[in-house]
Design a protein around this motif. Structure first.
Motif, PDB file in Angstrom:
ATOM      1  N   LEU A 651       0.779  -1.231   0.000  1.00  0.00           N
ATOM      2  CA  LEU A 651       0.000   0.000   0.000  1.00  0.00           C
ATOM      3  C   LEU A 651       0.814   1.286   0.000  1.00  0.00           C
ATOM      4  CD1 LEU A 651      -2.814  -1.062   2.496  1.00  0.00           C
ATOM      5  CD2 LEU A 651      -2.865  -1.103   0.010  1.00  0.00           C
ATOM      6  N   PRO A 652       2.040   1.331   0.501  1.00  0.00           N
ATOM      7  CA  PRO A 652       2.763   2.619   0.527  1.00  0.00           C
ATOM      8  C   PRO A 652       3.017   3.235  -0.842  1.00  0.00           C
ATOM      9  CG  PRO A 652       3.770   1.067   2.048  1.00  0.00           C
ATOM     10  CD  PRO A 652       2.766   0.295   1.246  1.00  0.00           C
ATOM     11  N   ASP A 653       2.892   2.483  -1.943  1.00  0.00           N
ATOM     12  CA  ASP A 653       3.159   3.077  -3.251  1.00  0.00           C
ATOM     13  C   ASP A 653       2.001   3.937  -3.746  1.00  0.00           C
ATOM     14  OD1 ASP A 653       1.359   1.063  -3.677  1.00  0.00           O
ATOM     15  OD2 ASP A 653       2.251   0.410  -5.577  1.00  0.00           O
ATOM     16  N   LEU A 654       0.908   4.029  -2.992  1.00  0.00           N
ATOM     17  CA  LEU A 654      -0.196   4.898  -3.376  1.00  0.00           C
ATOM     18  C   LEU A 654       0.209   6.340  -3.105  1.00  0.00           C
ATOM     19  CD1 LEU A 654      -3.171   2.873  -1.836  1.00  0.00           C
ATOM     20  CD2 LEU A 654      -2.309   2.804  -4.179  1.00  0.00           C
ATOM     21  N   PRO A 655       0.141   7.220  -4.095  1.00  0.00           N
ATOM     22  CA  PRO A 655       0.687   8.580  -3.934  1.00  0.00           C
ATOM     23  C   PRO A 655      -0.220   9.485  -3.127  1.00  0.00           C
ATOM     24  CG  PRO A 655      -0.271   8.322  -6.121  1.00  0.00           C
ATOM     25  CD  PRO A 655      -0.359   6.983  -5.459  1.00  0.00           C
ATOM     26  N   ASP A 656       0.377  10.239  -2.203  1.00  0.00           N
ATOM     27  CA  ASP A 656      -0.312  11.318  -1.486  1.00  0.00           C
ATOM     28  C   ASP A 656      -1.574  10.823  -0.789  1.00  0.00           C
ATOM     29  OD1 ASP A 656      -0.452  13.878  -0.568  1.00  0.00           O
ATOM     30  OD2 ASP A 656      -1.618  14.625  -2.268  1.00  0.00           O
ATOM     31  N   VAL A 657      -1.480   9.673  -0.126  1.00  0.00           N
ATOM     32  CA  VAL A 657      -2.640   9.076   0.507  1.00  0.00           C
ATOM     33  C   VAL A 657      -2.283   8.669   1.929  1.00  0.00           C
ATOM     34  CG1 VAL A 657      -4.367   7.241   0.389  1.00  0.00           C
ATOM     35  CG2 VAL A 657      -3.421   8.179  -1.715  1.00  0.00           C
ATOM     36  N   ALA A 658      -3.171   8.965   2.874  1.00  0.00           N
ATOM     37  CA  ALA A 658      -3.049   8.426   4.233  1.00  0.00           C
ATOM     38  C   ALA A 658      -3.791   7.096   4.260  1.00  0.00           C
ATOM     39  CB  ALA A 658      -3.641   9.387   5.241  1.00  0.00           C
ATOM     40  N   VAL A 659      -3.060   6.023   4.550  1.00  0.00           N
ATOM     41  CA  VAL A 659      -3.611   4.671   4.458  1.00  0.00           C
ATOM     42  C   VAL A 659      -3.719   4.071   5.850  1.00  0.00           C
ATOM     43  CG1 VAL A 659      -3.332   2.377   3.466  1.00  0.00           C
ATOM     44  CG2 VAL A 659      -2.570   4.386   2.194  1.00  0.00           C
ATOM     45  N   SER A 660      -4.850   3.431   6.116  1.00  0.00           N
ATOM     46  CA  SER A 660      -5.036   2.678   7.353  1.00  0.00           C
ATOM     47  C   SER A 660      -5.554   1.304   6.974  1.00  0.00           C
ATOM     48  CB  SER A 660      -6.033   3.380   8.280  1.00  0.00           C
ATOM     49  OG  SER A 660      -6.425   2.505   9.316  1.00  0.00           O
ATOM     50  N   ALA A 661      -4.849   0.256   7.373  1.00  0.00           N
ATOM     51  CA  ALA A 661      -5.251  -1.118   7.088  1.00  0.00           C
ATOM     52  C   ALA A 661      -5.358  -1.870   8.403  1.00  0.00           C
ATOM     53  CB  ALA A 661      -4.242  -1.797   6.158  1.00  0.00           C
ATOM     54  N   VAL A 662      -6.562  -2.322   8.721  1.00  0.00           N
ATOM     55  CA  VAL A 662      -6.802  -2.992   9.990  1.00  0.00           C
ATOM     56  C   VAL A 662      -7.712  -4.188   9.750  1.00  0.00           C
ATOM     57  CG1 VAL A 662      -6.534  -0.925  11.409  1.00  0.00           C
ATOM     58  CG2 VAL A 662      -8.773  -1.488  10.470  1.00  0.00           C
ATOM     59  N   VAL A 663      -7.730  -5.122  10.698  1.00  0.00           N
ATOM     60  CA  VAL A 663      -8.680  -6.223  10.622  1.00  0.00           C
ATOM     61  C   VAL A 663     -10.043  -5.707  11.058  1.00  0.00           C
ATOM     62  CG1 VAL A 663      -6.972  -8.028  10.991  1.00  0.00           C
ATOM     63  CG2 VAL A 663      -8.042  -6.959  12.960  1.00  0.00           C
ATOM     64  N   ASP A 664     -11.073  -6.243  10.455  1.00  0.00           N
ATOM     65  CA  ASP A 664     -12.431  -5.810  10.771  1.00  0.00           C
ATOM     66  C   ASP A 664     -12.967  -6.684  11.892  1.00  0.00           C
ATOM     67  OD1 ASP A 664     -14.801  -4.113   9.708  1.00  0.00           O
ATOM     68  OD2 ASP A 664     -15.633  -6.103  10.058  1.00  0.00           O
ATOM     69  N   ARG A 665     -13.288  -6.036  13.042  1.00  0.00           N
ATOM     70  CA  ARG A 665     -13.716  -6.771  14.231  1.00  0.00           C
ATOM     71  C   ARG A 665     -15.202  -7.037  14.258  1.00  0.00           C
ATOM     72  NH1 ARG A 665      -9.161  -9.061  15.476  1.00  0.00           N
ATOM     73  NH2 ARG A 665      -7.503  -7.606  15.936  1.00  0.00           N
ATOM     74  N   SER A 666     -15.894  -6.775  13.180  1.00  0.00           N
ATOM     75  CA  SER A 666     -17.326  -7.043  13.053  1.00  0.00           C
ATOM     76  C   SER A 666     -18.187  -6.174  13.921  1.00  0.00           C
ATOM     77  CB  SER A 666     -17.630  -8.521  13.401  1.00  0.00           C
ATOM     78  OG  SER A 666     -16.907  -9.380  12.583  1.00  0.00           O
ATOM     79  N   ARG A 667     -17.598  -5.229  14.686  1.00  0.00           N
ATOM     80  CA  ARG A 667     -18.403  -4.332  15.503  1.00  0.00           C
ATOM     81  C   ARG A 667     -18.067  -2.872  15.206  1.00  0.00           C
ATOM     82  NH1 ARG A 667     -22.510  -6.752  18.265  1.00  0.00           N
ATOM     83  NH2 ARG A 667     -22.492  -5.001  19.672  1.00  0.00           N
ATOM     84  N   ARG A 668     -17.246  -2.642  14.197  1.00  0.00           N
ATOM     85  CA  ARG A 668     -16.821  -1.278  13.920  1.00  0.00           C
ATOM     86  C   ARG A 668     -17.725  -0.617  12.919  1.00  0.00           C
ATOM     87  NH1 ARG A 668     -10.676  -0.179  13.112  1.00  0.00           N
ATOM     88  NH2 ARG A 668     -11.720   1.181  11.653  1.00  0.00           N
ATOM     89  N   ASP A 669     -17.898   0.655  13.071  1.00  0.00           N
ATOM     90  CA  ASP A 669     -18.575   1.442  12.049  1.00  0.00           C
ATOM     91  C   ASP A 669     -17.622   1.598  10.879  1.00  0.00           C
ATOM     92  OD1 ASP A 669     -20.093   3.114  10.593  1.00  0.00           O
ATOM     93  OD2 ASP A 669     -20.188   4.742  12.077  1.00  0.00           O
TER      94      ASP A 669
END
Length: 730
Positions: A651-669
């Motif tokens: 994912l870091p090769d995406l230009p000018d983007v703040a990236v967040s990658a997390v596991v989905d805990r099934s209770r998150r909005d």
């Protein structure tokens, strides 16, 4: 007093049977009415104020909306924290109160303060929405509607037909749809013709608005009825708009069609959804807070089957994420472990009692007690969740212990030659006080647990009281059902008869020989420990050293967390570009991220939403510079954490983007920022907030902190809260 129930059970078997059956039947009827959920209902004293100001940038949002809302609510009592997020088009202010504050009253107080400063807001700002945090308000199911018809017709179908059909399903509170454009009528005015006829654009706008009305005009009163009258002047076709008349100076009449082109079309693209790289419509289902998520999801799945049978050729509704399956699997695991515990307990009882009759009595007491407990759980308003089922699992040992003690004393009287009825009554009465006293110690332990304060107390409230309910029923069953069955199933000198004449007599002989050998060894060790004081101190020192070593080993190799993570079958990637980025550019960057994600073999489906609303507690949509990608894993895939470790380097090769990658805990909005979801924050190991003199300093400081964090080994995946756009954290 303690002789009453055993005497009643032996001398009045019909009455006792009816009492036990009544508790059993009421529990069986109460069980289907228990709602199923992952955790007990927990109320967080967190209130959010959302204010939409269309067209405003982050700086205007901060100074003209966020600051005024903060000043209005900052003086409320019992505030534990105040945070705010100012971004394009929207302001979010989160007020967190001290634990123990009534969330309903807190919401009323915040709403009153916000209404008091409504007049200080910009004229174009929409009314602020005040909400209290509710875990049950998060989406339980996310779907994708796709097909060859095109996204705009599918969006119209979803908005006009599917939304209503899903809303009719029992337990559904709201249906959120993202990914298409609404129809509109475009009036393209020619500047040259306006100038030629001497007409201004505001005059054209006023004419169109004035002709499109529907107003009440009184009523017609007749002897039999009063009929309301309305003047209906709303447009029914494009041709009606073209034929509008504009009266010019000098009496000349001008048609709108002479100076403008009127046509049907679609609004500009403001939100995008894709499913597996193809244009689609995203549909999320939100349940009512008092609804059963499992039964609600079952109703939605049934409706999806009917919808798919009626959709145009090639169109289909596919389920991307179903939270109810995660909940149901968790509940089924606990139920299975509970049944295994009952089964293993029954086998151990049979090995030691040497009697199938005694085993039946003890084994019957466990399910009868558990089923009866469902009655009080329903009256207390509890749900069938991991905490209440864990409480029932804990009490299995307590349940069978009471019955075993009673049976053991009954067997003692039977071995003395007494008849079964006399042995059942005397054997139960003699140890009634001891059994009651030992059982009440559990009440002394678990009752305070049920009334602990704070968030912990809300989680353990149901667990503590469920243990209390089951313990009380275990005493009742031990003093009624056990002597009742013993008086009619057991025989005098039954133990000796089973060991001499039973079919398993050789097995019991070998078993008792091994047990007596173990008992002999234990007696020898106990005699050595008690022979001299020095020996006793050696045993005490060895046990103490072993305990210390165990604690140290546990602290070193066994981790801890507030809420178990459970099985995770989805990942969530959030992208945020600089403020003002066109939605087309965001879609292009998201498509590149989708390609990286889809290339991973473990990924089964990918759903992307750009600038969507996000249904749930907090919706941070409104700008075209943010995208959320939900990737679900195939059955039998690697754990989500491992898949995520393979994805992050891509994912870091995406230009000018703040990236967040997390596991989905099934209770998150699906559109949550750190600090806006109390339930997610509880699962976070560490959350760091950085203060700075301005956005530029904040981003610089955040980057420095992230670099230093990378130097530490064994770090967990993290998420940054410093995207490349101006932002204020209050």
């Amino acid at each position: 007093m303690f002789d009453f129930l055993p005497r009643l059970a032996v001398q009045r078997p019909v009455l006792t049977t009816m009492m036990v059956v009544m508790a059993l039947v009421l529990g069986l009827f109460g069980f289907p009415r228990l709602q199923t959920d992952l955790y007990p209902e927990v109320e967080f004293p967190v209130i959010t104020i959302s204010t939409v100001y269309p067209g405003a940038g982050p700086e205007e949002i901060e100074t003209q909306v966020t600051d005024r809302v903060e000043e209005a609510v900052a003086t409320l009592a019992n505030i534990d924290g105040l945070r705010s997020f100012s971004q394009e088009n929207i302001s979010i202010v989160i007020v967190q109160f001290d634990l123990g504050v009534d969330p309903d009253q807190a919401a009323v107080d915040v709403r009153d303060r916000v209404e008091a400063v409504r007049g200080q807001m910009p004229v174009d700002a929409e009314a602020s929405i005040v909400q209290k945090f509710d875990i049950g308000a998060l989406p339980i199911m996310e779907m994708a509607l796709f097909g060859p018809q095109g996204v705009d017709p599918l969006y119209e179908l979803a908005d006009e037909d599917l939304r209503e059909r899903f809303s009719r399903v029992g337990g559904v509170a709201a249906v959120d749809i993202v990914g298409g454009r609404d129809r509109e009528v475009e009036v393209l005015v020619s500047p040259e013709r306006l100038q030629a006829y001497g007409v201004t654009l505001p005059e054209v706008v006023s004419m169109i608005q004035a002709e499109n009305v529907s107003v009440p005009s009184g009523r017609i009163i007749e002897p039999a009825a009063a009929v309301p009258v309305r003047v209906v002047g709303e447009y029914r076709s494009v041709q009606e708009i073209e034929e509008l008349r504009l009266f010019l100076q000098g009496g000349e009449v001008l048609r709108l069609g002479d100076i403008a082109t009127v046509r049907e079309g679609y609004q500009d693209v403001s939100q995008i959804a894709r499913f597996n790289g193809e244009p689609a419509v995203s549909i999320s289902i939100q349940r009512r807070s008092d609804a059963n998520p499992v039964s609600t999801a079952e109703g939605v799945r049934a409706e999806i089957q009917r919808i798919n049978a009626e959709l145009p050729p090639g169109a289909q509704v596919a389920i991307v994420r179903d939270q109810s399956k995660f909940i149901q699997n968790s509940i089924n695991d606990v139920l299975f472990n509970l049944l295994i515990g009952i089964l293993l307990t029954t086998v151990v009882l049979f090995l030691f009692l040497h009697s199938w009759r005694g085993t039946i009595i003890a084994a019957a007491a466990m399910p009868v007690t558990i089923i009866s407990t469902f009655l009080l759980m329903g009256l207390a308003g509890f749900t069938l969740n991991t905490m209440t089922l864990m409480a029932l699992s804990i009490t299995v040992g307590i349940l069978v212990t009471n019955t075993i003690v009673v049976l053991e004393n009954i067997y003692r009287h039977l071995d003395l030659g007494e008849d079964p009825k006399s042995a059942a009554q005397k054997g139960t009465s003699e140890i009634a006080v001891a059994v009651t006293a030992s059982t009440l110690t559990n009440l002394v332990v678990f009752t305070p647990i049920a009334f602990m304060e704070g968030i912990i107390g809300q989680f353990f409230y149901a667990l503590g009281l469920t243990v209390v309910f089951a313990t009380l029923f275990s005493i009742f069953i031990s003093f009624t059902l056990a002597p009742l069955l013993a008086a009619r199933l057991l025989r005098s000198n039954e133990t000796d008869a089973e060991e001499r004449e039973g079919r398993l007599a050789p097995v019991w002989k070998k078993w008792d020989e091994g047990y007596r050998s173990l008992e002999h060894s234990y007696r020898g060790s106990l005699g050595w420990a008690l022979a001299r004081p020095r020996n006793g101190w050696i045993i005490i020192a060895a046990i103490f050293d072993l305990s210390v070593v165990s604690v140290l080993v546990t602290g070193r190799f066994v981790g801890g967390e507030f809420i178990p993570q459970g099985e995770v079958t989805a990942m969530r990637v959030e992208l945020e570009l600089p403020s003002g980025t066109p939605i087309e550019r965001t879609s292009e960057i998201a498509a590149r991220a989708e390609q990286h994600i889809a290339a991973i073999p473990d990924v089964e489906a990918v759903l992307t939403t750009i600038a969507g609303g996000g249904g749930g507690f907090i919706s941070l949509g409104g700008g075209g510079n943010s995208a959320v990608i939900l990737a679900t894993l195939a059955g039998g895939a690697r754990p989500a954490e491992e898949v995520l470790r393979d994805l992050r380097p891509m994912l870091p090769d995406l230009p000018d983007v703040a990236v967040s990658a997390v596991v989905d805990r099934s209770r998150r909005d699906r559109r949550r920022r750190p600090g806006t979801d109390p339930a997610a924050d509880l699962r976070a190991g560490l959350r760091v907030a950085a203060r700075a003199g301005g956005p530029r300093h904040g981003r610089s400081g955040g980057g420095t902190a992230a670099q230093r964090r990378e130097q530490h080994a064994g770090r967990a995946p993290h998420r940054g809260d410093l995207p490349p756009q101006p932002r204020r954290a209050g």
